[in-house]
Design a protein around this motif. Structure first.
Motif, PDB file in Angstrom:
ATOM      1  N   ASN A   1      18.480  28.322   9.126  1.00  0.00           N
ATOM      2  CA  ASN A   1      18.059  27.170   8.321  1.00  0.00           C
ATOM      3  C   ASN A   1      17.014  26.324   9.027  1.00  0.00           C
ATOM      4  N   ASP A  46      16.774  24.532  11.689  1.00  0.00           N
ATOM      5  CA  ASP A  46      17.082  23.200  12.190  1.00  0.00           C
ATOM      6  C   ASP A  46      17.085  23.142  13.714  1.00  0.00           C
ATOM      7  N   LEU A  55      26.697  28.199  10.163  1.00  0.00           N
ATOM      8  CA  LEU A  55      25.623  27.357  10.654  1.00  0.00           C
ATOM      9  C   LEU A  55      26.069  26.600  11.894  1.00  0.00           C
ATOM     10  N   LYS A  81      10.997  32.676   6.523  1.00  0.00           N
ATOM     11  CA  LYS A  81      12.442  32.497   6.444  1.00  0.00           C
ATOM     12  C   LYS A  81      13.117  33.810   6.852  1.00  0.00           C
ATOM     13  N   ASP A 113      18.302  28.440   4.073  1.00  0.00           N
ATOM     14  CA  ASP A 113      19.403  27.492   4.203  1.00  0.00           C
ATOM     15  C   ASP A 113      20.718  28.173   4.589  1.00  0.00           C
ATOM     16  N   GLY A 114      20.631  29.432   4.985  1.00  0.00           N
ATOM     17  CA  GLY A 114      21.841  30.182   5.333  1.00  0.00           C
ATOM     18  C   GLY A 114      22.363  31.039   4.206  1.00  0.00           C
TER      19      GLY A 114
END
Length: 463
Positions: A101, A103, A124, A156, A175-176
């Protein structure tokens, strides 16, 4: 630091036994050596292994799977790990480590061997070594293997899975979660995956191994750049295949492949640049190889080497010559044995090895660089006594030594002094002096110019 997975499961390599007669390389002196640093007992054993910095402290951490979960052990930065934390999962043997994701925290994706529904699950990362509850994405069938890559160039991360009878690509949403799988059944009974660009078109491809009836093969499924794969280009294999890894072994710009044979040895397949390979050149391991192989430049000479587990518990290294050929296997004794993964475990900028075993947990073997020891660690004593450990400086310049110390019920005396000339050796006398009956452990700690970190030799003794 992004983590990479080279997962392996003993349960998955229950193939027929094949006799293997392999070619061998040319003997050469060692350019690096690996010594056992520590062992970590895990509550559920270890079926597959990966390294990554899960708490962003600059130290590699360890994750392993068993049948129904994975354990995360945070690294101490010296080749040892903290108490493991267990996370339950669906029935699974394989996982991969990446940031799904974007981050900045590493996440974990697990291939679930489940039906109705069939899924993969993403955990995550919180950035502190812990993980959120799993996010599930559907696969066509139960998945037994997972690898990662960007198959459609959108920045991605995507995944490719083996979900029999398919090899499937699931494009990531960033986003997973993943989109519906694109299935390809052109390779019969795939058992292992790796990714790379085998035809130099800029798109990620997939390479797989498999056993079908009495035949063995490796197959390359070229990527179209949109998450779909073309039909497999197959290359026959003479012996029972285990795992496959990739690298450019002769620096010609074409990806090559190395296959770990199930019983003994490895096969090196030079790539033609179109998804096909030249016939294998085979090399023996020092013992039973188990079918697993990792590619890495272990001695930082700019030439790729091969890492293979061997038995009795040992680690075999095939030093690369840089032209597609390899030296004879050099074996290093291991306290655990099992499935290797490569990474700098003690921050000295030298590649080390972590090994996972389904019965004993994990063991770490630190790279001693240009310093080699004979015999290799660990040193074992039965009753009081003395053993001679020979230290050799394999570098082209002198080795400076600051200190050599022993802990526990052990003492050391040495002839090394403050330095050892290039190509020369000295003796370290290791003395086991227990004061009472029992089992003892200790370490020799060596501080020298070969590494920015202390080097360790494990000691054990029973009286």
């Amino acid at each position: 630091m992004a983590g990479r997975l080279f997962s392996f499961s003993f349960q998955r390599l229950l193939y027929p036994v094949a006799l293997i007669s392999c070619l061998v390389g040319i003997a050469a002196p060692a350019w690096a050596q690996f010594e056992t640093r520590a062992t970590t007992t895990l509550p559920h054993g270890a079926d597959c292994i990966a390294l990554g910095d899960f708490n962003n402290d600059g130290k590699l951490d360890l994750v392993v799977t068993d049948d129904n979960g994975f354990t995360v052990s945070l690294g101490n930065g010296d080749g040892t790990f903290q108490r493991p934390t267990f996370y339950p999962t669906q029935l699974s043997y394989y996982l991969a480590v990446e940031d799904f994701n974007n981050d900045g925290n590493l996440d974990i994706v697990v291939a679930n061997e489940t039906l109705n529904p069939s899924t993969v699950s993403v955990y995550l990362g919180n950035g502190d070594g812990t993980f959120k509850a799993p996010i599930y994405s559907k696969t066509t069938s139960d998945s037994i293997f997972v690898v990662t890559g960007d198959f459609n160039h959108d920045g991605k991360l995507d995944i490719a899975v083996i979900d029999h009878p398919y090899i499937s690509v699931l494009l990531g949403n960033g986003d997973g979660t993943f989109r519906r799988p694109s299935d390809n059944d052109s390779f019969p009974i795939p058992q292992w995956l790796a990714v790379g660009d085998f035809n130099n078109d800029g798109n990620l491809d997939v390479i797989t191994t498999g056993t079908f009836a009495s035949g063995y093969s490796i197959g390359v499924l070229l990527g179209n750049g949109n998450g779909t794969l073309q039909n497999s280009i197959n290359t026959p294999v003479e012996y029972v295949p285990g795992t496959v890894a990739v690298g450019d072994f002769n620096s010609d710009g074409n990806l090559d492949a190395v296959l770990g044979y199930f019983l003994d040895g490895v096969g090196v397949f030079m790539g033609n640049g179109d998804g096909s390979f030249q016939p294998a050149v085979n090399y023996n391991t020092t013992g039973l190889g188990g079918g697993y192989v990792v590619v890495s430049d272990l001695n930082l000479r700019g030439k790729l080497d091969l890492v293979v587990p061997s038995g009795p518990p040992a680690l075999d290294v095939f030093w690369g010559n840089g032209d597609g050929t390899f030296q004879l296997a050099e074996g290093f004794a291991s306290s655990v044995g099992g499935l290797p993964e490569v990474g700098d475990l003690n921050g000295d900028h030298l590649p080390d090895v972590a090994m996972a075993n389904p019965d004993y947990g994990t063991g770490t073997m630190l790279n001693t660089g240009v310093v080699s020891f004979s015999p290799t660690a660990p040193l074992n004593f039965v009753g009081p006594g003395t053993q001679i450990l020979k230290l050799t400086n394999d570098a082209t310049k002198k080795l400076s030594i600051s200190s050599i110390k022993a802990s526990g019920a052990f003492e050391v005396r040495d002839t090394c002094g403050n330095s050892v000339p290039a190509g020369r050796s000295c003796d370290i006398s290791v003395i086991f002096k227990p004061k009472r009956p029992g089992t003892y452990t200790g370490l020799i700690t060596l501080i020298d110019s070969a590494s920015s970190k202390p080097q360790y030799i494990e000691l054990s003794g029973s009286n």
